[in-house]
Scaffold this active site. Structure first.
Site, PDB file in Angstrom:
ATOM      1  N   GLU A 238       0.881  -1.163   0.000  1.00 11.80           N
ATOM      2  CA  GLU A 238       0.000   0.000   0.000  1.00 11.80           C
ATOM      3  C   GLU A 238       0.915   1.209   0.000  1.00 11.80           C
ATOM      4  OE1 GLU A 238      -2.014   2.958   0.820  1.00 11.80           O
ATOM      5  OE2 GLU A 238      -2.187   2.145   2.857  1.00 11.80           O
ATOM      6  N   CYS A 272      -1.648   8.756   3.554  1.00  8.82           N
ATOM      7  CA  CYS A 272      -1.708   8.419   2.134  1.00  8.82           C
ATOM      8  C   CYS A 272      -3.081   8.736   1.579  1.00  8.82           C
ATOM      9  CB  CYS A 272      -1.340   6.971   1.920  1.00  8.82           C
ATOM     10  SG  CYS A 272      -2.366   5.880   2.853  1.00  8.82           S
TER      11      CYS A 272
HETATM   12  C1  UN1 Z   1      -6.838   6.952   7.261  1.00  6.86           C
HETATM   13  O1  UN1 Z   1      -6.984   7.803   6.401  1.00  6.86           O
HETATM   14  O2  UN1 Z   1      -7.507   6.936   8.308  1.00  6.86           O
HETATM   15  O3  UN1 Z   1      -0.597   5.358   5.506  1.00  6.86           O
HETATM   16  C2  UN1 Z   1      -5.878   5.831   7.127  1.00  6.86           C
HETATM   17  C3  UN1 Z   1      -1.704   5.887   5.361  1.00  6.86           C
HETATM   18  C4  UN1 Z   1      -2.865   5.005   5.023  1.00  6.86           C
HETATM   19  C5  UN1 Z   1      -3.874   4.930   6.078  1.00  6.86           C
HETATM   20  C6  UN1 Z   1      -4.841   6.035   6.068  1.00  6.86           C
HETATM   21  N1  UN1 Z   1      -2.346   3.679   4.818  1.00  6.86           N
HETATM   22  O4  UN1 Z   1      -1.828   7.076   5.507  1.00  6.86           O
END
Ligand code: UN1
Length: 471
Positions: A238, A272
């Protein structure tokens, strides 16, 4: 996501420092060597047979107890997270509660049906398939959600009978240590091992584990995907986003402005899922002014203060990278609508920044900055807005603000992202729904919810036929 964490090597040790007060060292540790990683995975493999051999009810019970243990230590984890990764109090408290809920959810999921019964070809045999554990899960996690991301990988891994070896980002090592201690007593020896380290440790883990779940930058994710493919192991990665929010003239513009501001700038944009491009469709009079107001209304400051929405970015290199990106855009003719500067002497604070009059193809609109910076783009109509939104290599989340159901339906079909949200911010994830993106944002099977079972198990098909001896 990008931006290295707040680590500075000092006398052979890695360190995690508070981004609001960089003189404060939270953890200092030697990088776990490749040999130590091999030994940890070997120990995990021995523990896995026992863990997978437990009745599912017992694994469920231990995950429930883990949820209770994290709940009991919630206050402490919140304080540590605020200091170590600079996450504002409200968000950090929400994250720890999310972690508790995730553990509870997968305690339940451990008792879900684990296979299918199929008609047998001869009418007498038994034919069925079962989901069985893969083995040792290698988990590589970022610093920005130091509790929730490890738990949304760890919980399904354990629920379905795997054990885990976990390498957190150096900048979140103090939280990781505390979380491991909390979980250790409940889970038992060898079920979870946390290995502090950086690239060398991560590379070694990818060489040894039976599967790898990674969250982090596109660059590191890409090399993990290749290394995993060479070993023929399952990998999910991810890897961040360049998320767009489209605003149509028929939206509730005030409400849209405050949601966009929060999802672009909250936690200094270090998600992200943060909104990085705001695409305003012609006719949305007053929206940009309302957005500037909403951004100016966000409290920037000490992440421990309950009123703070925007704390520091994680490191000095993250801060200078973001300031440079804005400066580059300005030099190429863009206009800074608000912000654009460092905001305090001590700590890595940056003013929430909106940049307008910028080309959709420019660096600032194409790459993930991972800071409180968003661009404002114009589109003549929804068609053009969708084209701009899709015109990046990432594909994690998009959002659309409108009261027109037909527009929402049409756009949600065409926006090429793993998540599409209508009248909702790009950031914020429901742990019981599938999560992950397309393109440079995601590789492999999705995470979270019931979807996780596909990654953390493999299917085995059984045929049992009568012996032929007449009974
Ligand atoms: C969120 O928006 O609550 O690393 C989680 C990150 C994502 C998770 C976002 N994998 O920001």
């Amino acid at each position: 996501m990008n931006a290295a964490g707040g680590l500075e090597p000092a006398s052979g040790l890695l360190e995690s420092r508070s981004p609001a007060r960089p003189s404060q060292v939270l953890a200092s540790f030697p990088e776990t060597s490749a040999g130590e990683v091999r030994a940890a995975v070997a120990a995990a493999r021995r523990a896995q047979a026992e863990w997978a051999g437990l009745p599912a009810t017992e694994r469920a019970e231990r995950l429930s107890r883990a949820a209770a243990a994290v709940q009991q230590a919630a206050g402490e984890l919140v304080e540590l997270g605020i200091v170590e990764v600079g996450k504002p109090r409200g968000e950090m408290a929400g994250e720890v509660q999310r972690g508790v809920a995730i553990l509870g959810y997968y305690a339940g999921a451990a008792l879900d049906p684990d296979g299918d019964s199929l008609p047998s070809p001869d009418g007498r045999s038994l034919l069925w398939s079962r989901r069985v554990p893969v083995g040792v899960a290698g988990l590589i996690t970022p610093w920005n959600f130091p509790v929730a991301i490890p738990l949304w990988k760890l919980s399904p891994a354990l629920a379905y009978g795997n054990v885990a070896v976990w390498k957190p980002a150096p900048a979140a090592t103090a939280v990781a240590r505390r979380l491991e201690e909390i979980l250790h007593d409940v889970l038992g020896a060898g079920v979870l091992q946390m290995l502090p380290g950086d690239a060398e440790t991560g590379t070694a883990l990818v060489e040894e584990a039976d599967l790898v779940s990674f969250t982090g930058s596109s660059r590191v994710g890409g090399s993990i995907v290749s290394a995993g493919a060479a070993r023929r192991i399952p990998v999910q990665a991810e890897m961040g986003g360049q998320n767009a929010s489209i605003v149509l003239p028929d939206a509730d513009l005030e409400r849209a402005a405050s949601m966009v501001a929060a999802s672009a700038m909250g936690y200094a944009g270090q998600k992200c899922t943060a909104t990085s491009r705001v695409i305003v469709v012609d006719g949305s009079e007053g929206f940009v002014e309302a957005l500037v107001e909403a951004v100016l209304a966000l409290e920037v400051g000490d992440p421990g203060d309950p009123a703070t929405a925007v704390g520091p970015v994680i490191s000095s290199s993250a801060l200078s990278g973001a300031l440079d990106a804005v400066e580059q855009a300005r030099r190429s003719g863009a206009r800074v609508l608000v912000g654009g500067r460092q905001s305090r002497e001590e700590g890595y604070f940056m003013e929430p920044t909106l940049v307008g009059e910028v080309e959709p193809g420019s660096h600032l609109c194409q790459e993930e900055v991972f800071a409180p910076v968003a661009t404002v783009l114009r589109a003549r109509h929804l068609e053009e807005a969708i084209e701009i939104a899709n015109g990046v290599r990432y594909g994690l989340v998009s959002s659309l603000y409108t009261s027109d159901l037909d527009a929402a339906m049409a756009a949600s079909r065409r926006l090429d992202t793993g998540l599409v949200r209508v009248n909702a911010p790009t950031s914020g994830v429901d742990f019981f729904a599938p999560f992950g993106g397309t393109g440079a944002s995601g590789y492999g099977l999705k995470e979270q919810g019931k979807e996780a079972v596909h990654f953390y198990t493999k299917t085995k098909t059984f045929t049992f036929s009568p012996s032929g001896r007449g009974r």
